[in-house]
Design an enzyme around this catalytic site. Structure first.
Site: not given
Ligand SMILES: Cc1cc2nc3c(=O)[nH]c(=O)nc-3n(C[C@H](O)[C@H](O)[C@H](O)COP(=O)(O)O)c2cc1C
Ligand SMILES: Cc1cc2nc3c(=O)[nH]c(=O)nc-3n(C[C@H](O)[C@H](O)[C@H](O)COP(=O)(O)OP(=O)(O)OC[C@H]3O[C@@H](n4cnc5c(N)ncnc54)[C@H](O)[C@@H]3O)c2cc1C
Ligand code: FES
Lengths: 247, 303
Positions: B99, B129, B216, B242, B265
């Site tokens: 990434n 981001c 989340g 997501g 998450t």
């Molecule tokens: C603590 C944290 C750090 C994240 N860091 C990145 C990152 O460095 N690059 C990125 O593309 N997405 C990042 N994300 C986004 C996640 O990859 C994902 O797109 C987003 O959390 C939605 O998925 P989820 O609801 O299953 O967490 C981050 C998410 C969280 C919670």
């Protein structure tokens, strides 16, 4: 391989207003736990998606003791658990204190930061212990701590023990100290760092940060140090005072 | 039963991956289970130089999820190449997705160039981001910039390029089409939704950065909707994410049009979450008589 541990609550009591003690049964946890480490507890109420970090207060045989203050939703749910209920948790996590044998140790704690120091005090050889509480009602574990070393208690309002800060008491006796171990609110830890610098003592501080994963993967819990932002959950919670940067 | 998915010419053993930023470089979770059981991992967002990220608190729990404002703390692409990647490739069989992020178009191109001759399987380009001042989400909310960055990365990359889209836009299909027209091999969505939480007692935001990215289970309906819309707007394959907490959530994303899914998450709720999502998909397939997981992709029957 590490596991997500199932721990039965075998004992529960309220040790002070809003402060709950639980004894958890799980051999692996109890055997592996070192002073200053913590557990990351799942809040299984169908609402809270983040776990809650709680320090290990003590462990023996197959039992591990934790004590926490009810703060918000997560700790309230935990406080409502009863004997016989089972908690899911990761642990022991973090580095813990590193014990330096033969050194005359000072242990300084404040508020909920006193609990993680108990197992440490049991491990050290007759430490000088300085604990600060808000008032007389909040003084906990007095007998237990006094069995492990020379205990001095301070309260913010003077309703019990010394009227003032535990750290002031510690400074009065600083000549008898080689190393300081501390856990408590951030301003107290900052003062301990200053104290250690002033008298050229070594100190280890147990830091607190909001956590996500609890195992070093998400980088939300970092502590600012002289070697960059480091994970409190993995490289901490205990850091050498001279590395920690307080702004 | 078949769980293999071919995505941009790469064969994934199963459609479950972990989301960038929630799973480090995989090694922490590998202490809990062998991560080779997953389809792949997307590593923490990498930048050319090491970054220290934002001040703490960087996390706040909210109803149905959490906010984060990590701000791309990472050891830099060189450390990834010299330490983490060789270790992952020597010990693990799951696919490794890098990434990548940058503050300028040239940064992105440079990142892709520096990963050319490495064992990285795929690039996931983070133009979404919400936690960095320069670039980040600003790139992912302007179709012209989406095109420019896609082109810049494609011109340097040796691996398939997946553009990671921001949900903080009025029409996500516009961004998806922009990426496709500029040559993207695939898309991944969604990144976090910009959010905020205020402590009413102190009247201060919980996050030191004031705002952060919402992720989340609470974001899942928005994410599923976006995957559904994008799947109808473009021909390139999609990685959906997501709020995936279990196998059925993942199936929902696949039905909406995702070929692969990522778990983020949920790893914080349960360190075994990603593995359980994989097993949950297999359970669902058994229960519903699905022979090939590929049958699920885009199989929603709209009313
Ligand atoms: C603590 C944290 C750090 C994240 N860091 C990145 C990152 O460095 N690059 C990125 O593309 N997405 C990042 N994300 C986004 C996640 O990859 C994902 O797109 C987003 O959390 C939605 O998925 P989820 O609801 O299953 O967490 C981050 C998410 C969280 C919670
Ligand atoms: C390593 C470590 C050890 C700890 N040990 C103890 C202990 O032994 N006894 C004890 O009473 N407390 C301890 N705490 C603090 C405890 O984790 C918080 O009080 C608790 O998480 C609050 O959760 P809540 O749901 O009740 O509060 P809420 O305010 O509703 O929590 C919301 C979110 O913020 C986080 N949070 C809130 N306050 C804190 C805090 N002070 N530190 C870290 N996260 C916080 C919660 O985990 C949760 O994610 C420790 C914290 C850390 C980091
Ligand atoms: S809580 Fe995830 S790195 Fe510390």
């Amino acid at each position: 391989m590490r596991e997500d541990l199932k721990c039965e609550i075998i004992f529960r009591r309220e040790i002070a207003p809003n402060q709950i003690e639980l004894i958890l049964k799980n051999r692996r946890l109890a055997q592996e736990a070192r002073p200053g480490q913590f557990v990351h507890i799942a809040i299984e109420n169908g609402v809270n998606i983040l776990r809650r970090p709680i320090s290990i207060c003590d462990s023996f045989m197959e039992n591990t003791r934790i004590i926490f203050e009810i703060k918000g939703e997560g700790t309230r749910w935990l406080a409502e658990r009863r004997e016989g209920d089972v908690l899911t948790l990761m642990g022991p996590l973090g580095n813990g204190f590193s014990i330096e044998p033969g050194k005359r140790a000072f242990v300084i704690g404040g508020g909920i930061g006193t609990f993680p120091l108990y197992k440490l005090c049991k491990t050290l050889n007759k430490p000088e212990i300085f604990l600060g509480f808000r008032n007389k009602d909040m003084v906990v574990m007095e007998n237990e701590f006094s069995m492990t070393g020379n205990l001095h208690i301070a309260t913010d309002d003077g309703s019990y023990g010394y009227y003032g800060f535990a750290i002031t008491l510690a400074e009065e006796k600083i000549d008898g100290c080689d190393i300081i171990y501390a856990c408590g609110p951030r301003p107290m830890l900052k003062a301990v760092k200053a104290l250690a610098e002033k008298y050229g003592k070594k100190a280890q501080l147990s830091m607190e940060e909001r956590m996500g994963c609890g195992i070093g993967a998400c980088l939300v819990c970092v502590c600012k140090t002289t070697t960059g932002n480091r994970q409190v959950c993995l490289q901490g919670p205990v850091f050498d005072a001279d590395e920690v940067i307080f702004d | 039963m078949n769980t293999k998915v071919n995505f941009c010419g790469i064969e994934f053993d199963n459609p479950v991956l972990t989301a960038s930023g929630t799973y480090g470089f995989g090694l922490e979770y590998d202490q809990y289970y062998n991560i080779s059981q997953l389809g792949g991992i997307s590593v923490k967002g990498l930048t050319l130089k090491e970054r220290e990220g934002n001040p703490t608190p960087r996390i706040a729990e909210t109803y149905g999820g959490m906010l984060n404002s990590v701000g791309l703390q990472n050891p830099g692409v060189e450390t990834f190449k010299s330490f983490y990647l060789p270790k992952l490739k020597a010990e693990k069989t799951c696919k490794v997705i890098a990434n990548i992020a940058g503050s300028t178009v040239e940064d992105y191109a440079e990142m892709a160039r520096s990963l050319r001759d490495t064992a990285v399987d795929m690039l996931e380009v983070n133009i979404s981001c919400p936690n960095v001042k320069n670039g980040g989400m600003a790139f992912g909310t302007d179709p012209k910039m989406v095109e420019t960055i896609t082109r810049a990365v494609k011109s340097q990359a040796a691996q398939p390029v997946v553009m990671k889209l921001s949900p903080n836009v009025t029409d996500i299909t516009e961004m998806a089409r922009a990426a496709e027209s500029a040559g993207a091999d695939g898309l991944s969505l969604i990144n976090t939704l910009l959010g905020m939480k205020i402590d009413v007692r102190t009247r201060r935001p919980i996050l030191a950065n004031n705002m952060g990215g919402y992720s989340g289970p609470g974001v899942k309906p928005v994410a599923v909707r976006m995957v559904y819309q994008v799947a109808r707007a473009v021909k390139i394959p999609i990685i959906g994410m997501g709020g995936i907490m279990n196998g059925e959530d993942a199936v929902e994303f696949m039905l909406a049009g995702a070929s692969l899914v990522m778990v983020g998450t949920a790893n914080f709720t349960d360190p075994f979450a990603a593995l359980k999502v994989k097993n949950g998909i297999i359970d669902y397939m058994r229960r519903c008589g699905v022979e090939d997981v590929n049958e699920l992709i885009g199989a929603v029957k709209p009313n």
